[in-house]
Design a protein around this motif. Structure first.
Motif, PDB file in Angstrom:
ATOM      1  N   MET A   1       3.251  22.173  61.918  1.00 56.09           N
ATOM      2  CA  MET A   1       3.280  21.263  60.811  1.00 56.09           C
ATOM      3  C   MET A   1       2.450  21.792  59.648  1.00 56.09           C
ATOM      4  N   ILE A   2       1.458  22.612  59.933  1.00 50.50           N
ATOM      5  CA  ILE A   2       0.669  23.179  58.851  1.00 50.50           C
ATOM      6  C   ILE A   2       1.559  24.021  57.951  1.00 50.50           C
ATOM      7  N   ARG A   3       2.464  24.774  58.560  1.00 50.36           N
ATOM      8  CA  ARG A   3       3.366  25.612  57.790  1.00 50.36           C
ATOM      9  C   ARG A   3       4.250  24.771  56.863  1.00 50.36           C
ATOM     10  N   ALA A   4       4.564  23.555  57.274  1.00 52.23           N
ATOM     11  CA  ALA A   4       5.368  22.651  56.452  1.00 52.23           C
ATOM     12  C   ALA A   4       4.528  22.005  55.349  1.00 52.23           C
ATOM     13  N   GLY A   5       3.217  22.231  55.370  1.00 52.35           N
ATOM     14  CA  GLY A   5       2.374  21.727  54.306  1.00 52.35           C
ATOM     15  C   GLY A   5       1.501  20.548  54.682  1.00 52.35           C
ATOM     16  N   TYR A   6       1.563  20.123  55.919  1.00 50.52           N
ATOM     17  CA  TYR A   6       0.715  19.013  56.350  1.00 50.52           C
ATOM     18  C   TYR A   6       0.518  19.083  57.851  1.00 50.52           C
ATOM     19  N   SER A   7      -0.601  18.603  58.283  1.00 50.19           N
ATOM     20  CA  SER A   7      -0.902  18.596  59.703  1.00 50.19           C
ATOM     21  C   SER A   7      -1.786  17.397  60.022  1.00 50.19           C
ATOM     22  N   PRO A   8      -1.172  16.279  60.370  1.00 50.37           N
ATOM     23  CA  PRO A   8      -1.975  15.088  60.654  1.00 50.37           C
ATOM     24  C   PRO A   8      -2.835  15.273  61.891  1.00 50.37           C
ATOM     25  N   SER A   9      -3.967  14.625  61.884  1.00 42.93           N
ATOM     26  CA  SER A   9      -4.875  14.655  63.015  1.00 42.93           C
ATOM     27  C   SER A   9      -4.245  13.939  64.207  1.00 42.93           C
ATOM     28  N   VAL A  10      -4.494  14.442  65.384  1.00 43.28           N
ATOM     29  CA  VAL A  10      -4.018  13.786  66.608  1.00 43.28           C
ATOM     30  C   VAL A  10      -4.609  12.384  66.699  1.00 43.28           C
ATOM     31  N   ARG A  11      -5.792  12.201  66.132  1.00 42.74           N
ATOM     32  CA  ARG A  11      -6.437  10.889  66.159  1.00 42.74           C
ATOM     33  C   ARG A  11      -5.561   9.820  65.516  1.00 42.74           C
ATOM     34  N   LEU A  12      -4.744  10.228  64.572  1.00 39.80           N
ATOM     35  CA  LEU A  12      -3.851   9.283  63.914  1.00 39.80           C
ATOM     36  C   LEU A  12      -2.934   8.615  64.939  1.00 39.80           C
ATOM     37  N   PHE A  13      -2.454   9.373  65.908  1.00 36.48           N
ATOM     38  CA  PHE A  13      -1.556   8.839  66.925  1.00 36.48           C
ATOM     39  C   PHE A  13      -2.325   8.120  68.034  1.00 36.48           C
ATOM     40  N   GLU A  14      -3.519   8.593  68.335  1.00 36.65           N
ATOM     41  CA  GLU A  14      -4.341   7.921  69.335  1.00 36.65           C
ATOM     42  C   GLU A  14      -4.779   6.552  68.855  1.00 36.65           C
ATOM     43  N   ALA A  15      -4.876   6.382  67.559  1.00 37.09           N
ATOM     44  CA  ALA A  15      -5.351   5.123  66.991  1.00 37.09           C
ATOM     45  C   ALA A  15      -4.390   3.966  67.252  1.00 37.09           C
ATOM     46  N   ALA A  16      -3.136   4.270  67.435  1.00 38.17           N
ATOM     47  CA  ALA A  16      -2.138   3.206  67.623  1.00 38.17           C
ATOM     48  C   ALA A  16      -2.177   2.697  69.061  1.00 38.17           C
ATOM     49  N   CYS A  17      -3.320   2.184  69.437  1.00 39.35           N
ATOM     50  CA  CYS A  17      -3.457   1.708  70.817  1.00 39.35           C
ATOM     51  C   CYS A  17      -4.359   0.481  70.890  1.00 39.35           C
ATOM     52  N   GLY A  18      -4.153  -0.448  69.998  1.00 35.73           N
ATOM     53  CA  GLY A  18      -4.908  -1.681  70.038  1.00 35.73           C
ATOM     54  C   GLY A  18      -5.680  -1.970  68.770  1.00 35.73           C
ATOM     55  N   THR A  19      -5.710  -1.027  67.866  1.00 39.47           N
ATOM     56  CA  THR A  19      -6.399  -1.202  66.592  1.00 39.47           C
ATOM     57  C   THR A  19      -5.501  -0.688  65.490  1.00 39.47           C
ATOM     58  N   PRO A  20      -5.320  -1.441  64.426  1.00 41.38           N
ATOM     59  CA  PRO A  20      -4.462  -0.951  63.349  1.00 41.38           C
ATOM     60  C   PRO A  20      -5.072   0.286  62.689  1.00 41.38           C
ATOM     61  N   ILE A  21      -4.220   1.133  62.201  1.00 39.31           N
ATOM     62  CA  ILE A  21      -4.646   2.365  61.558  1.00 39.31           C
ATOM     63  C   ILE A  21      -4.849   2.103  60.074  1.00 39.31           C
ATOM     64  N   ILE A  22      -6.029   2.467  59.576  1.00 38.81           N
ATOM     65  CA  ILE A  22      -6.281   2.504  58.139  1.00 38.81           C
ATOM     66  C   ILE A  22      -6.580   3.962  57.825  1.00 38.81           C
ATOM     67  N   SER A  23      -5.775   4.548  56.962  1.00 43.05           N
ATOM     68  CA  SER A  23      -5.891   5.975  56.678  1.00 43.05           C
ATOM     69  C   SER A  23      -5.935   6.217  55.184  1.00 43.05           C
ATOM     70  N   ASP A  24      -6.480   7.368  54.832  1.00 43.37           N
ATOM     71  CA  ASP A  24      -6.320   7.807  53.462  1.00 43.37           C
ATOM     72  C   ASP A  24      -4.897   8.320  53.314  1.00 43.37           C
ATOM     73  N   ARG A  25      -4.471   8.477  52.104  1.00 41.50           N
ATOM     74  CA  ARG A  25      -3.109   8.929  51.816  1.00 41.50           C
ATOM     75  C   ARG A  25      -3.082  10.457  51.902  1.00 41.50           C
ATOM     76  N   PHE A  26      -2.078  10.997  52.572  1.00 42.16           N
ATOM     77  CA  PHE A  26      -1.892  12.446  52.542  1.00 42.16           C
ATOM     78  C   PHE A  26      -0.411  12.770  52.571  1.00 42.16           C
ATOM     79  N   PHE A  27      -0.106  13.991  52.180  1.00 44.27           N
ATOM     80  CA  PHE A  27       1.270  14.456  52.013  1.00 44.27           C
ATOM     81  C   PHE A  27       2.095  14.194  53.266  1.00 44.27           C
ATOM     82  N   ARG A  28       3.197  13.499  53.075  1.00 44.49           N
ATOM     83  CA  ARG A  28       4.212  13.222  54.091  1.00 44.49           C
ATOM     84  C   ARG A  28       3.779  12.254  55.189  1.00 44.49           C
TER      85      ARG A  28
END
Length: 96
Positions: A1-28
Motif C-alpha cells: 500500500m505504500i507504493r500506492a501512496g498510503y499505508s494505514p496503520s494496522v491499529r486502524l483496523f484493530e480499533a474497530a473492536c468496541g470503540t469507535p475510530i476517531i482518526s486524522d484525515r489521510f490520503f485514501r
C-alpha cells in the motif's frame, strides 16, 4: 500500500473492536471506511471534543458496529488472500 501512496496503520483496523475510530484525515482513508458512518474524522482537537460531547452513545455504538462489520468483511487476511488470488488469476488469464 505504500507504493500506492498510503499505508494505514494496522491499529486502524484493530480499533474497530468496541470503540469507535476517531482518526486524522489521510490520503485514501475513504477507500477503507465511510466517513461519518464507520469512522469519525478529526481535523482539529475541537472535533474530538465535539464528537465526545454531542454524539449520542447509541450512535457511537452504531458507528463502531459498522466499522467492525467493514473490517471483518473487507479487511481480514483471508479477504486479502482471496483478492490476491483473484488478481493472479486475472493476470494468468490475461497472459494466456
Amino acid at each position: 500500500m505504500i507504493r500506492a501512496g498510503y499505508s494505514p496503520s494496522v491499529r486502524l483496523f484493530e480499533a474497530a473492536c468496541g470503540t469507535p475510530i476517531i482518526s486524522d484525515r489521510f490520503f485514501r482513508l475513504d477507500t477503507i471506511f465511510e466517513f461519518g458512518t464507520e469512522i469519525l474524522i478529526a481535523d482539529r482537537s475541537d472535533d474530538i471534543l465535539r464528537y465526545l460531547q454531542e454524539i449520542p452513545e447509541n450512535e457511537i455504538i452504531a458507528i463502531d458496529d459498522r466499522a467492525r462489520t467493514r473490517v471483518l468483511s473487507q479487511h481480514t487476511a483471508a479477504y486479502r488472500a482471496a483478492q490476491l488470488e483473484g488478481y493472479i488469476l486475472q493476470m494468468v488469464t490475461f497472459l494466456t
